[in-house]
Design an enzyme around this catalytic site. Structure first.
Site, PDB file in Angstrom:
ATOM      1  N   HIS A  31     -17.601  -7.700  24.733  1.00 36.26           N
ATOM      2  CA  HIS A  31     -16.227  -8.067  24.476  1.00 36.26           C
ATOM      3  C   HIS A  31     -15.350  -6.857  24.779  1.00 36.26           C
ATOM      4  CE1 HIS A  31     -12.673  -9.670  22.822  1.00 36.26           C
ATOM      5  NE2 HIS A  31     -12.836  -9.350  21.556  1.00 36.26           N
ATOM      6  N   ALA A  32     -14.145  -7.080  25.214  1.00 42.00           N
ATOM      7  CA  ALA A  32     -13.145  -6.037  25.465  1.00 42.00           C
ATOM      8  C   ALA A  32     -13.661  -4.931  26.383  1.00 42.00           C
ATOM      9  CB  ALA A  32     -12.601  -5.489  24.153  1.00 42.00           C
TER      10      ALA A  32
END
Length: 104
Positions: A31-32
């Site tokens: 994620h991210a």
């Protein structure tokens, strides 16, 4: 089918296909920042690379939407599939991202 010259997801893989299984280490999963780093690595190499859970259809690793859409968590295992001139290098680069201990 997997292996040299096999097909998966409608895509024909060449003789230089690399497949590697990786356990995701970053606390936030893919994620991210880890996802963005995977996409940067995929785009920086002369190879076609996909990523996915073991029993699911892989997605293009050069797409931030596709990679974050996997919603892979810390401790889950993914498979990387790559073909092309820099297949080993791109798999090594993405594996390094996914096995780095990062707190977000």
């Amino acid at each position: 089918t997997r292996g040299t010259g096999g097909e998966r997801g409608g895509r024909r893989w060449g003789a230089a296909m690399i497949t590697r299984t990786v356990e995701v280490v970053p606390a936030a999963g893919i994620h991210a920042r880890p996802a963005a780093a995977c996409v940067r690595a995929a785009n920086a190499h002369d190879a076609t690379v996909q990523i996915g859970r073991l029993d699911e259809e892989p997605v293009p690793a050069d797409s931030i939407i596709a990679v974050t859409g996997l919603d892979v968590r810390q401790g889950e295992t993914v498979e990387l599939h790559a073909s092309g001139a820099e297949a080993t290098a791109v798999v090594d680069a993405i594996e390094a991202v996914l096995t780095e201990h990062v707190e977000e």
